[in-house]
Design a protein around this motif. Structure first.
Motif, PDB file in Angstrom:
ATOM      1  N   SER A 141     -27.818  -4.537  26.147  1.00  0.00           N
ATOM      2  CA  SER A 141     -28.909  -3.931  25.380  1.00  0.00           C
ATOM      3  C   SER A 141     -29.564  -5.009  24.530  1.00  0.00           C
ATOM      4  O   SER A 141     -28.918  -5.956  24.092  1.00  0.00           O
ATOM      5  N   MET A 142     -30.861  -4.848  24.275  1.00  0.00           N
ATOM      6  CA  MET A 142     -31.606  -5.928  23.635  1.00  0.00           C
ATOM      7  C   MET A 142     -32.612  -5.389  22.635  1.00  0.00           C
ATOM      8  O   MET A 142     -33.284  -4.404  22.884  1.00  0.00           O
ATOM      9  N   ASN A 143     -32.684  -6.056  21.491  1.00  0.00           N
ATOM     10  CA  ASN A 143     -33.708  -5.792  20.490  1.00  0.00           C
ATOM     11  C   ASN A 143     -34.539  -7.049  20.311  1.00  0.00           C
ATOM     12  O   ASN A 143     -33.978  -8.133  20.128  1.00  0.00           O
ATOM     13  N   LEU A 144     -35.850  -6.930  20.349  1.00  0.00           N
ATOM     14  CA  LEU A 144     -36.745  -8.048  20.079  1.00  0.00           C
ATOM     15  C   LEU A 144     -37.613  -7.682  18.890  1.00  0.00           C
ATOM     16  O   LEU A 144     -38.283  -6.644  18.907  1.00  0.00           O
ATOM     17  N   TYR A 145     -37.579  -8.519  17.858  1.00  0.00           N
ATOM     18  CA  TYR A 145     -38.396  -8.285  16.672  1.00  0.00           C
ATOM     19  C   TYR A 145     -39.457  -9.377  16.599  1.00  0.00           C
ATOM     20  O   TYR A 145     -39.149 -10.560  16.408  1.00  0.00           O
ATOM     21  N   PHE A 146     -40.727  -8.987  16.799  1.00  0.00           N
ATOM     22  CA  PHE A 146     -41.849  -9.908  16.758  1.00  0.00           C
ATOM     23  C   PHE A 146     -42.411  -9.929  15.336  1.00  0.00           C
ATOM     24  O   PHE A 146     -42.754  -8.872  14.795  1.00  0.00           O
ATOM     25  N   PHE A 147     -42.516 -11.103  14.740  1.00  0.00           N
ATOM     26  CA  PHE A 147     -43.051 -11.171  13.390  1.00  0.00           C
ATOM     27  C   PHE A 147     -43.906 -12.429  13.235  1.00  0.00           C
ATOM     28  O   PHE A 147     -43.747 -13.412  13.959  1.00  0.00           O
ATOM     29  N   GLY A 148     -44.810 -12.353  12.297  1.00  0.00           N
ATOM     30  CA  GLY A 148     -45.708 -13.470  12.069  1.00  0.00           C
ATOM     31  C   GLY A 148     -47.149 -13.082  12.327  1.00  0.00           C
ATOM     32  O   GLY A 148     -47.488 -11.926  12.587  1.00  0.00           O
ATOM     33  N   LYS A 149     -48.017 -14.067  12.311  1.00  0.00           N
ATOM     34  CA  LYS A 149     -49.455 -13.838  12.309  1.00  0.00           C
ATOM     35  C   LYS A 149     -49.955 -13.116  13.558  1.00  0.00           C
ATOM     36  O   LYS A 149     -50.818 -12.253  13.485  1.00  0.00           O
ATOM     37  N   LYS A 150     -49.420 -13.472  14.731  1.00  0.00           N
ATOM     38  CA  LYS A 150     -49.905 -12.877  15.980  1.00  0.00           C
ATOM     39  C   LYS A 150     -48.816 -12.043  16.654  1.00  0.00           C
ATOM     40  O   LYS A 150     -48.719 -11.986  17.874  1.00  0.00           O
ATOM     41  N   SER A 151     -48.011 -11.393  15.826  1.00  0.00           N
ATOM     42  CA  SER A 151     -46.880 -10.629  16.369  1.00  0.00           C
ATOM     43  C   SER A 151     -47.326  -9.516  17.307  1.00  0.00           C
ATOM     44  O   SER A 151     -46.704  -9.259  18.334  1.00  0.00           O
ATOM     45  N   LYS A 152     -48.415  -8.819  16.962  1.00  0.00           N
ATOM     46  CA  LYS A 152     -48.871  -7.720  17.807  1.00  0.00           C
ATOM     47  C   LYS A 152     -49.315  -8.220  19.177  1.00  0.00           C
ATOM     48  O   LYS A 152     -49.058  -7.589  20.204  1.00  0.00           O
ATOM     49  N   LYS A 153     -49.982  -9.367  19.206  1.00  0.00           N
ATOM     50  CA  LYS A 153     -50.441  -9.937  20.477  1.00  0.00           C
ATOM     51  C   LYS A 153     -49.253 -10.174  21.415  1.00  0.00           C
ATOM     52  O   LYS A 153     -49.285  -9.790  22.590  1.00  0.00           O
ATOM     53  N   TYR A 154     -48.191 -10.810  20.900  1.00  0.00           N
ATOM     54  CA  TYR A 154     -47.051 -11.126  21.754  1.00  0.00           C
ATOM     55  C   TYR A 154     -46.243  -9.873  22.094  1.00  0.00           C
ATOM     56  O   TYR A 154     -45.668  -9.775  23.185  1.00  0.00           O
ATOM     57  N   MET A 155     -46.191  -8.937  21.163  1.00  0.00           N
ATOM     58  CA  MET A 155     -45.520  -7.680  21.463  1.00  0.00           C
ATOM     59  C   MET A 155     -46.221  -6.971  22.613  1.00  0.00           C
ATOM     60  O   MET A 155     -45.579  -6.452  23.530  1.00  0.00           O
ATOM     61  N   ASN A 156     -47.553  -6.929  22.586  1.00  0.00           N
ATOM     62  CA  ASN A 156     -48.311  -6.289  23.670  1.00  0.00           C
ATOM     63  C   ASN A 156     -48.107  -7.018  24.996  1.00  0.00           C
ATOM     64  O   ASN A 156     -47.990  -6.394  26.054  1.00  0.00           O
ATOM     65  N   GLU A 157     -48.068  -8.344  24.930  1.00  0.00           N
ATOM     66  CA  GLU A 157     -47.842  -9.130  26.146  1.00  0.00           C
ATOM     67  C   GLU A 157     -46.481  -8.811  26.748  1.00  0.00           C
ATOM     68  O   GLU A 157     -46.347  -8.585  27.954  1.00  0.00           O
ATOM     69  N   PHE A 158     -45.465  -8.769  25.881  1.00  0.00           N
ATOM     70  CA  PHE A 158     -44.117  -8.457  26.345  1.00  0.00           C
ATOM     71  C   PHE A 158     -44.058  -7.039  26.921  1.00  0.00           C
ATOM     72  O   PHE A 158     -43.499  -6.807  27.992  1.00  0.00           O
ATOM     73  N   SER A 159     -44.653  -6.093  26.203  1.00  0.00           N
ATOM     74  CA  SER A 159     -44.610  -4.690  26.622  1.00  0.00           C
ATOM     75  C   SER A 159     -45.284  -4.477  27.969  1.00  0.00           C
ATOM     76  O   SER A 159     -44.825  -3.681  28.789  1.00  0.00           O
ATOM     77  N   SER A 160     -46.386  -5.193  28.207  1.00  0.00           N
ATOM     78  CA  SER A 160     -47.093  -5.038  29.485  1.00  0.00           C
ATOM     79  C   SER A 160     -46.219  -5.507  30.642  1.00  0.00           C
ATOM     80  O   SER A 160     -46.303  -4.972  31.753  1.00  0.00           O
TER      81      SER A 160
END
Length: 492
Positions: A141-160
């Motif tokens: 099982s895995m948790n990824l916490y994206f934080f910082g200035k462009k966190s939403k951008k990378y979260m969306n990239e990962f999610s896609s």
């Protein structure tokens, strides 16, 4: 996979001394301290989702070999590490038993989060640590916490990337609020969620009169095809359907079938605890991703503490507050979820306030009633019963006195749940017949089943010699039990 958003936390405090690739000066430059958490569980999201996640991490993290137990085992179980995505953005990864430590660090910020699958279970005695232990027993099982200035951008990239393997997975979220034990105590700030895979239901296995299925599908299709209009007019993209009628006609089953038909996960809200539900947080949780949901308000009338509603003016203050809270959840511009299909079920539509039933909250109101003789025959045929059995079922219904919501009655229309009970009985009779046991009187079936049960679980004789059950009887009982289990999947 579900995304939790707006976990406000100081980056310096959060990361402490476990930083691998980022220096202290890097964190001083980070301006945005909001982050996005993505949780993956192989048992729910599939093993492939974790494999895709690992491949995505490799794009940005060049030290994966540090994490492998050896060159042959390229897995990252029970690990914790941080890597840099760009100058001002980072990702913190925890897997397996390290996830509990991660959750403990963030515990004090959970009240600020719009989180979903990682909320408390619906057992009030179940704490956060126990829930996490339950959800993340798999070391992969895995948790990824994206934080910082462009966190939403990378979260969306990962999610896609992950969506390609998780978009077909449907979930059932059983949601409840707190149960008020003390008057005057404000305990309405909780959301209890039990997550499970959705047991899908083929809409073709449900039987109704008056084009119920056709009307519902037509309404939802028109709603979905109008999304552009909602967007252009800045209107919340949602609709409401009220299913009402006597118990046992298939209202809840229809809601599940709609979720299956449109490939939507379903959120089932326990209306008896609605007054203790944090609806603002729930709305944010639903909106935390772009998925469309069915929000089922099952037995909506149970939010009233009493069904004695002859004089609406006598409603107590708490009940009025609960009604107003539901109205806000359904269509508040700021506190209502979007991209949802609300479905409410009730056996007592006459008890509901007119404000709840107006167009805009529930655009389609449809009576899900008992079915006529022709529809009943079609339903019986769908179970592959013989014509003889179907004729006997119809004869029983036309001549047997039975209970309804109101007075006793004989004949059609017949309640779907009642009819299904008859069908199950004759499936058992036909199964016994194929094994050489002929049932002349269907009313003797229950007694015969008890006798068969005794045969397959014999008592030892006095000399302690076990009496072996007759093989054919044991096979019959096994077949009957399997038939019953299959029938449960089609319960109204």
């Amino acid at each position: 996979m579900r995304i939790t958003t707006l976990l406000k936390w100081s980056v310096e405090d959060m990361c402490k001394d476990i930083i691998l690739d980022a220096g202290e000066t890097g964190f001083q430059k980070i301006k945005n301290y909001f982050g996005f958490n993505v949780a993956l569980n192989p048992s729910i999201d599939g093993k492939k989702s974790v494999e895709i996640a690992v491949e995505w991490i490799k794009k940005y993290y060049n030290h994966m070999e540090r994490l492998y137990p050896n060159k042959e085992q390229k897995i990252i179980k029970n690990k914790e590490f941080i890597f840099k995505l760009d100058e001002y953005t980072y990702c913190w990864v925890t897997t397996g038993n390290k996830i509990r430590d991660f959750r403990a660090m963030l515990k004090s910020s959970l009240a600020e989060a719009a989180f979903f699958s990682t909320m408390n279970g619906n057992n009030n005695n179940r704490n956060d640590d126990n829930l996490m232990s339950h959800l993340f027993t798999d070391p992969e099982s895995m948790n990824l916490y994206f934080f910082g200035k462009k966190s939403k951008k990378y979260m969306n990239e990962f999610s896609s990337n992950i969506k390609s393997v998780t978009k077909e997975t449907l979930y059932n979220y059983s949601v409840s609020g707190s149960i008020k034990l003390n008057k005057g105590v404000d305990d309405s700030g909780t959301i209890n969620v039990l997550l499970s895979s959705l047991k899908t239901r083929n809409i073709d296995t449900l039987y109704f009169d008056n084009d119920v299925k056709e009307k519902v599908i037509s309404h939802i299709d028109n709603f979905l095809n109008s999304e552009k209009i909602y967007v252009e007019k800045d209107l919340p993209f949602k609709t409401g359907i009220m299913l009402y009628g006597e118990p046992g006609t298939g209202k809840s089953s229809l809601a599940t079938a709609i979720a299956s038909y449109y490939k939507c996960s379903i959120i089932v809200i326990n209306m008896s605890t609605f007054d203790g539900l944090n609806t603002i947080q729930l709305a944010k949780s639903i909106d935390a991703d772009e998925f469309r949901y069915i929000v089922l308000l099952e037995d909506i009338d149970t939010m009233y503490k009493s069904l004695d509603r002859d004089n609406p003016e006598e409603l107590d203050i708490d009940t009025k507050k609960t009604i107003n809270k539901l109205l806000q959840f359904l269509d508040s511009p700021t506190n209502s979820p979007t991209n949802v299909i609300f479905i409410a079920t009730t056996n007592h539509i006459e008890m509901l306030d007119e404000a709840l039933l107006r167009t805009g909250r529930f655009d389609l109101k449809i009576n899900v009633a008992s079915i006529c003789k022709e529809t009943a025959i079609s339903m019986a045929k769908s179970f592959n019963l013989s014509n003889k059995s179907i004729d006997m079922i119809i004869d029983e219904i036309e001549n047997e006195e039975r209970g309804t919501v109101g007075d006793k009655k004989i004949g059609f229309p017949v309640n779907q749940s009642y009819l299904q009970g008859k069908i199950l009985k004759y499936i058992k009779i036909e199964t016994l017949g194929k094994n050489g046991i002929i049932i002349d009187d269907p009313n003797t079936l229950d007694n015969l089943e008890k006798e068969l049960e005794i045969l397959v679980e014999p008592e030892p004789e006095k000399e302690e010699i076990l009496v072996e059950p007759e093989p054919e009887k044991e096979e019959i009982i096994h077949e009957l039990k399997m038939m019953s289990q299959r029938m449960l999947k089609r319960t109204y």
